[in-house]
Write a protein that holds these residues in place. Sequence first.
Motif, PDB file in Angstrom:
ATOM      1  N   ASP A  66       0.806  -1.218   0.000  1.00 24.55           N
ATOM      2  CA  ASP A  66       0.000   0.000   0.000  1.00 24.55           C
ATOM      3  C   ASP A  66       0.837   1.264   0.000  1.00 24.55           C
ATOM      4  N   SER A  67       2.127   1.160  -0.318  1.00 22.22           N
ATOM      5  CA  SER A  67       3.000   2.336  -0.397  1.00 22.22           C
ATOM      6  C   SER A  67       3.184   2.758  -1.850  1.00 22.22           C
ATOM      7  N   GLU A  68       3.183   4.063  -2.065  1.00 18.08           N
ATOM      8  CA  GLU A  68       3.377   4.596  -3.412  1.00 18.08           C
ATOM      9  C   GLU A  68       4.857   4.608  -3.771  1.00 18.08           C
ATOM     10  N   ALA A  69       5.139   4.540  -5.062  1.00 24.78           N
ATOM     11  CA  ALA A  69       6.520   4.538  -5.541  1.00 24.78           C
ATOM     12  C   ALA A  69       7.163   5.901  -5.326  1.00 24.78           C
ATOM     13  N   ILE A  70       8.484   5.912  -5.232  1.00 21.27           N
ATOM     14  CA  ILE A  70       9.224   7.163  -5.099  1.00 21.27           C
ATOM     15  C   ILE A  70       9.531   7.741  -6.477  1.00 21.27           C
ATOM     16  N   ASP A  71       9.843   9.026  -6.505  1.00 25.59           N
ATOM     17  CA  ASP A  71      10.366   9.645  -7.715  1.00 25.59           C
ATOM     18  C   ASP A  71      11.831   9.257  -7.878  1.00 25.59           C
ATOM     19  N   GLY A  72      12.321   9.329  -9.098  1.00 23.06           N
ATOM     20  CA  GLY A  72      13.731   9.077  -9.329  1.00 23.06           C
ATOM     21  C   GLY A  72      14.034   7.600  -9.497  1.00 23.06           C
ATOM     22  N   ALA A  73      15.329   7.307  -9.509  1.00 22.57           N
ATOM     23  CA  ALA A  73      15.799   5.946  -9.767  1.00 22.57           C
ATOM     24  C   ALA A  73      15.385   5.008  -8.649  1.00 22.57           C
ATOM     25  N   GLN A  74      14.752   3.911  -9.027  1.00 23.51           N
ATOM     26  CA  GLN A  74      14.381   2.887  -8.048  1.00 23.51           C
ATOM     27  C   GLN A  74      15.417   1.768  -8.065  1.00 23.51           C
ATOM     28  N   LEU A  76      19.127   0.265  -6.017  1.00 25.72           N
ATOM     29  CA  LEU A  76      19.424   0.008  -4.618  1.00 25.72           C
ATOM     30  C   LEU A  76      19.803   1.282  -3.858  1.00 25.72           C
ATOM     31  N   PRO A  77      20.689   2.148  -4.376  1.00 23.50           N
ATOM     32  CA  PRO A  77      20.979   3.383  -3.645  1.00 23.50           C
ATOM     33  C   PRO A  77      19.749   4.273  -3.469  1.00 23.50           C
ATOM     34  N   GLY A  78      18.928   4.400  -4.499  1.00 19.60           N
ATOM     35  CA  GLY A  78      17.748   5.249  -4.398  1.00 19.60           C
ATOM     36  C   GLY A  78      16.770   4.754  -3.354  1.00 19.60           C
ATOM     37  N   LEU A  79      16.523   3.448  -3.327  1.00 20.65           N
ATOM     38  CA  LEU A  79      15.620   2.885  -2.330  1.00 20.65           C
ATOM     39  C   LEU A  79      16.238   2.929  -0.933  1.00 20.65           C
ATOM     40  N   SER A  80      17.543   2.705  -0.845  1.00 15.30           N
ATOM     41  CA  SER A  80      18.208   2.702   0.462  1.00 15.30           C
ATOM     42  C   SER A  80      18.212   4.092   1.089  1.00 15.30           C
ATOM     43  N   GLN A  81      18.373   5.128   0.282  1.00 12.84           N
ATOM     44  CA  GLN A  81      18.352   6.492   0.811  1.00 12.84           C
ATOM     45  C   GLN A  81      16.982   6.859   1.366  1.00 12.84           C
ATOM     46  N   TRP A  82      15.962   6.137   0.940  1.00 14.29           N
ATOM     47  CA  TRP A  82      14.623   6.349   1.470  1.00 14.29           C
ATOM     48  C   TRP A  82      14.532   5.935   2.935  1.00 14.29           C
ATOM     49  N   VAL A  83      15.344   4.961   3.360  1.00  9.71           N
ATOM     50  CA  VAL A  83      15.231   4.405   4.713  1.00  9.71           C
ATOM     51  C   VAL A  83      15.494   5.455   5.791  1.00  9.71           C
ATOM     52  N   PRO A  84      16.607   6.225   5.761  1.00  4.08           N
ATOM     53  CA  PRO A  84      16.792   7.254   6.792  1.00  4.08           C
ATOM     54  C   PRO A  84      15.670   8.296   6.807  1.00  4.08           C
ATOM     55  N   ARG A  85      15.100   8.603   5.652  1.00  4.99           N
ATOM     56  CA  ARG A  85      13.984   9.563   5.637  1.00  4.99           C
ATOM     57  C   ARG A  85      12.748   8.960   6.302  1.00  4.99           C
ATOM     58  N   GLY A 103      15.754  -6.061   0.349  1.00  2.00           N
ATOM     59  CA  GLY A 103      15.763  -5.413   1.658  1.00  2.00           C
ATOM     60  C   GLY A 103      17.040  -5.684   2.429  1.00  2.00           C
ATOM     61  N   GLY A 104      17.651  -6.858   2.226  1.00  3.81           N
ATOM     62  CA  GLY A 104      18.938  -7.146   2.836  1.00  3.81           C
ATOM     63  C   GLY A 104      20.035  -6.286   2.246  1.00  3.81           C
ATOM     64  N   GLY A 105      19.988  -6.063   0.932  1.00  2.49           N
ATOM     65  CA  GLY A 105      20.941  -5.157   0.298  1.00  2.49           C
ATOM     66  C   GLY A 105      20.772  -3.733   0.791  1.00  2.49           C
ATOM     67  N   MET A 106      19.524  -3.311   0.970  1.00  2.00           N
ATOM     68  CA  MET A 106      19.260  -1.981   1.520  1.00  2.00           C
ATOM     69  C   MET A 106      19.830  -1.851   2.929  1.00  2.00           C
ATOM     70  N   THR A 107      19.693  -2.924   3.717  1.00  2.00           N
ATOM     71  CA  THR A 107      20.234  -2.937   5.073  1.00  2.00           C
ATOM     72  C   THR A 107      21.746  -2.745   5.054  1.00  2.00           C
ATOM     73  N   LEU A 108      22.438  -3.471   4.187  1.00  2.00           N
ATOM     74  CA  LEU A 108      23.886  -3.323   4.071  1.00  2.00           C
ATOM     75  C   LEU A 108      24.250  -1.914   3.614  1.00  2.00           C
ATOM     76  N   TRP A 109      23.516  -1.384   2.645  1.00  2.00           N
ATOM     77  CA  TRP A 109      23.813  -0.046   2.117  1.00  2.00           C
ATOM     78  C   TRP A 109      23.687   1.010   3.221  1.00  2.00           C
ATOM     79  N   VAL A 110      22.630   0.929   4.007  1.00  2.00           N
ATOM     80  CA  VAL A 110      22.439   1.903   5.088  1.00  2.00           C
ATOM     81  C   VAL A 110      23.565   1.778   6.113  1.00  2.00           C
TER      82      VAL A 110
END
Length: 279
Positions: A66-74, A76-85, A103-110
């Motif tokens: 139920d979450s809407e997509a983000i603007d910009g590149a989807q 791994l870096p783009g999705l991972s930068q969403w996490v701190p926000r 999600g594991g890759g996002m975890t490592l990236w953060v």
Amino acid sequence: MPYTDRRIDLDGRRVAFVDEGPRDGPPLVLLHGAGFDHAELTWRLTVAALRDRHRVIVPDLPGYGDSEAIDGAQDLPGLSQWVPRFLDALGLDRVDLGGVSMGGGMTLWVAIHAPDRVRRIVPVCPYGVMAQAPHHRLAWAAVRAGILPLAYRVAAASPRAARFGLSLSYGDPSRVSCKAVAELRITARQQSQRRSFDAFLGHEMDATSLKSDLRPDLNRITAPTFLIAGRHDRLVPARHVKAARERIADCRFLQLPTGHWPMRERPDLFHPALRRFLR
């Protein structure tokens, strides 16, 4: 009541998430994978297992559930930068962070790029620890030929096809439940319209390699880490996860007798191990 029963507005986009358990102590934020996935499909059993002692927060990632997509590149870096926000929007400073596959890759990236936001991390069968996907050229050709939209339609229409698709993520196909098949068919119908995984692969895969290879930066991770692999994982083979362990200073490693989805295939093994690490 829908599973993700909380909503916030982040960057002008709706984010749906679960937030359960006691408010004292560090929160545990869990990130699901790509493709046929969302918060409930991967983490429902984990929330039920841990919410007695842990505050567990599980978002539908951008473009899923139920979450809407983000603007910009989807990617791994783009999705991972969403996490701190997302953490900022909830007023969270530092959290225990875990995720499976994408999600594991996002975890490592953060943990690499925003180390002050994590206390401990739990990457499960994580993306980002290998240069190529298994059978990379064949997989890339299939993606270019439009296999994903076809896979969505077939899985949505056929319980047998949905069960077969799920069996590829399990080490023991007999453990695929009827409930999991029904949930995957609903998700396939959603993704046939949203195409979030298509966007991710469009940014992350080319004919010869995967864009996000985090291995050179894994030695920058300072958070205590619990890497979990599936012995029979066909998507992120366990040998790559085990090799990643050697690059992280404070790292435990567990290999479970599962495929790519250990929290659903063997919750009886996965959840006690996760509890021990968090304790």
